[in-house]
Design an enzyme around this catalytic site. Structure first.
Site, PDB file in Angstrom:
ATOM      1  CB  CYS A   1     -19.276  -0.379   7.685  1.00  0.00           C
ATOM      2  SG  CYS A   1     -18.263  -1.375   8.798  1.00  0.00           S
ATOM      3  CB  CYS A  43      -2.125   3.861   8.072  1.00  0.00           C
ATOM      4  SG  CYS A  43      -3.137   4.689   6.823  1.00  0.00           S
ATOM      5  CB  CYS A  76      -0.892   0.003   1.240  1.00  0.00           C
ATOM      6  SG  CYS A  76      -2.009   1.426   1.326  1.00  0.00           S
ATOM      7  CB  CYS A 114      -1.498  -0.417   8.043  1.00  0.00           C
ATOM      8  SG  CYS A 114      -2.022  -1.544   6.745  1.00  0.00           S
ATOM      9  CB  CYS A 116     -15.867  -7.391   4.877  1.00  0.00           C
ATOM     10  SG  CYS A 116     -17.192  -7.304   6.116  1.00  0.00           S
ATOM     11  CB  CYS A 118     -19.325  -4.650   3.569  1.00  0.00           C
ATOM     12  SG  CYS A 118     -18.572  -3.096   4.148  1.00  0.00           S
ATOM     13  NE  ARG A 178     -18.802  -5.816  11.605  1.00  0.00           N
ATOM     14  CZ  ARG A 178     -18.818  -5.392  10.345  1.00  0.00           C
ATOM     15  NH1 ARG A 178     -17.690  -5.361   9.651  1.00  0.00           N
ATOM     16  NH2 ARG A 178     -19.940  -4.995   9.781  1.00  0.00           N
TER      17      ARG A 178
END
Length: 405
Positions: free
Chosen positions: A202, A69, A65, A72, A109, A142, A272
């Site tokens: 979400c 972040c 990626c 991550c 998801c 999702c 969740r």
């Protein structure tokens, strides 16, 4: 305890607690923990009974990626030894999803690492959504693809997507300490795009990054204002090879207090338990079911989770039941207002009154930062590191091995 009686009454009426009340929940002692769980459990059962919704993650594209972040394992510069692969084909993704659905999941998801999808990526994911829905009648899908450009949410909706995940992760005040390659406002904009397209929003948070209690309350009040139908609560998985590898700030008791605070602030939305529950809640996971009405089944994006069979046994042993495919997750007033795609009208957010704004991309053990949030003077004392519980996913999507579901 007067505080808990007040919070239960407000939760049953969908009234917003004060910031002071939310902070007081996080400040309760371990001696009061079971009272806190019992009180928040009354609110949970009022709106969701004893049902537990099961969700299943499929990592469509893993690693590499360009975002930074800090939390991550897939971030720019990460040296975590995770699986790295490019886009799964629709048939591969559908096969991966089938394992989770066979285990009782009602929502799949679909997650992909990256800043956000290209139009070609949206086409890929659209084909995947159609493949999954053709094979599984009634399944919820999702998508979680990062920051959306104009028109992309509408295209996902047209392809059959039911929801879009983009987490706020932390408070606006500390966001720049966690990520520098995009902004908090970018995340807010993506959740607004999902709402506008008719997708169920979400959006959740990550606890355990060294944040203060005030930051946790800020992000949860921001989520209430943003009005998602589902709020995933992630507990940081400190992956070796990421900037937050040494951040072990959570105890099982702390995690339960965070979940209780979220339930009181967002009484009638799907709360969740997401990434990190096995690492940080450990043997107290069953108590968390009294606070949250939804979990992920099996593994996460880049980390292993508890065995799917153990998840199902835990739910049954704790006196709860798996939510059926034909059951509506949200309370009637929210489902009627948004048809499961958000009740962001009359109900006024996660409850009634609202207060801030927020939004995010990937869930659980893999998302996208540089420096971590500086530890505040009143931050919780670091828990004993449990690096033995952090295991990189080596099965399921992107491998030739059967998934854990």
């Amino acid at each position: 305890m007067d505080l808990l009686n007040t919070l239960v009454d407000k939760g049953l009426r969908r009234e917003t607690p004060t910031r002071e009340e939310a902070l007081a929940v996080l400040a309760t002692s371990d001696d009061d923990l079971l009272d806190v769980v019992a009180a928040a459990g009354k609110v949970r059962r009022h709106w969701f009974g004893r049902r537990v919704k099961l969700n299943y993650l499929v990592n469509l594209k893993s690693g590499l990626c360009p975002e930074d972040c800090s939390y991550c394992s897939q971030r720019l510069g990460s040296t975590a030894g995770i699986l790295k692969y490019t886009w799964l084909k629709p048939g591969q993704a559908s096969e991966a999803a089938a394992a989770g659905l066979a285990g009782g999941a009602k929502r799949v998801c679909l997650v992909a690492s990256g800043r956000g999808p290209t139009d070609r990526d949206v086409d890929r994911v659209s084909d995947t959504i159609k493949a999954i829905k053709e094979q599984n009648e009634g399944v919820e899908v999702c998508a979680c693809l990062g920051l959306l450009s104009d028109g992309q949410a509408e295209r996902l909706r047209a392809a059959g997507a039911d929801a879009y995940n983009h987490n706020l992760n932390t408070s606006e005040a500390t966001y720049g300490d966690i990520t520098t390659t995009h902004t908090y406002a970018d995340r807010v904009d993506t959740v607004h795009k999902a709402h506008a397209a008719g997708l169920s929003a979400c959006s959740g948070l990550i606890a355990g990054m060294g944040e203060r209690d005030e930051d946790l309350v800020d992000v949860v009040f921001a989520l209430r204002e943003l009005d998602p139908d589902s709020v995933p609560v992630n507990f940081l998985i400190p992956f070796e090879g990421t900037p937050l590898a040494k951040e072990w700030n959570l105890t099982p008791q702390r995690c339960l207090r965070v979940l209780a605070m979220v339930r009181f602030v967002c009484p009638d939305v799907e709360v969740r338990i997401a990434g990190g529950r096995e690492v940080h809640l450990r043997t107290l996971q069953p108590l968390a079911l009294h606070l949250a009405n939804s979990i992920f089944l099996g593994d996460y994006l880049t980390s292993e989770g508890q065995a799917g069979k153990a998840d199902l046994e835990m739910i049954a042993d704790a006196g709860f039941e798996v939510e059926g495919a034909g059951e509506v997750t949200l309370p009637a007033h929210r489902a009627a207002a948004g048809g499961g795609c958000g009740s962001h009208a009359a109900a006024g957010g996660c409850g009634s009154d609202a207060e801030a704004a927020g939004c995010g991309s990937h869930a659980g053990g893999g998302v996208c930062g540089t420096a971590g949030v500086p530890a505040a003077a009143d931050a919780p004392v670091s828990a004993e590191p449990r690096t033995d519980l952090v295991a990189v996913r080596r099965r399921g999507a992107g491998t030739d091995l059967a998934p854990n579901a």
